[in-house]
Scaffold this motif. Sequence first.
Motif, mmCIF file in Angstrom:
data_model
loop_
_atom_site.group_PDB
_atom_site.id
_atom_site.type_symbol
_atom_site.label_atom_id
_atom_site.label_comp_id
_atom_site.label_asym_id
_atom_site.label_seq_id
_atom_site.Cartn_x
_atom_site.Cartn_y
_atom_site.Cartn_z
ATOM 1 N N ARG A 24 -18.085 6.386 18.737
ATOM 2 C CA ARG A 24 -18.210 5.456 19.909
ATOM 3 C C ARG A 24 -17.503 4.300 19.302
ATOM 4 O O ARG A 24 -18.103 3.563 18.373
ATOM 5 N N GLU A 27 -20.280 1.517 18.853
ATOM 6 C CA GLU A 27 -21.236 1.767 17.783
ATOM 7 C C GLU A 27 -20.561 1.323 16.618
ATOM 8 O O GLU A 27 -21.199 0.741 15.432
ATOM 9 N N THR A 28 -19.314 1.655 16.469
ATOM 10 C CA THR A 28 -18.757 1.263 14.932
ATOM 11 C C THR A 28 -18.300 -0.369 14.856
ATOM 12 O O THR A 28 -18.852 -0.936 13.985
#
Length: 165
Positions: A24, A27-28
Amino acid sequence: MSARSKARKRALDILYEADMRSLRPMETLAARRAQSDPPVPDYASDLVEGVVAHLGDIDRHIASHAQGWAIDRMPPVDRNILRIAVLELFWRTDVPDGVVIDEAVRLAKTISTERSPAFVNGLLASLLQEKPQLLREGPEPAELAGAGEDAARAEGAARTEPAES
């Protein structure tokens, strides 16, 4: 390279990494912000967040103008360059259209295939021609302040095709 150009490149790095690793993007982004090496500029975060927030609409715009290309079959770098550019064209009122196209083509020249700059330029120029109609039909773009350095570049970027290098 301007601060916003660097931020676009950093946003592209994050979106590309998420795409390639099937993660996602948010998230990165959080992981890269926590790592902060190199730091993630606020504008890069804004771009990633904007792409995530409008991904369905962005991909529909791209797909409707990508003659012969399904979005999932595009090179991941090109796909994410286009996502950032479409976000800036339709949801950022502080970035002149010519700057958006110039920056996207510059990124494609720097880090993608030989044919990518022409593909990116053509698709964005096609979208730009329909921008007034698309904006009338769709939701209003976000009103974002801070024209900053992109507005200063607008005078020299009134064209839709970048200069040849």
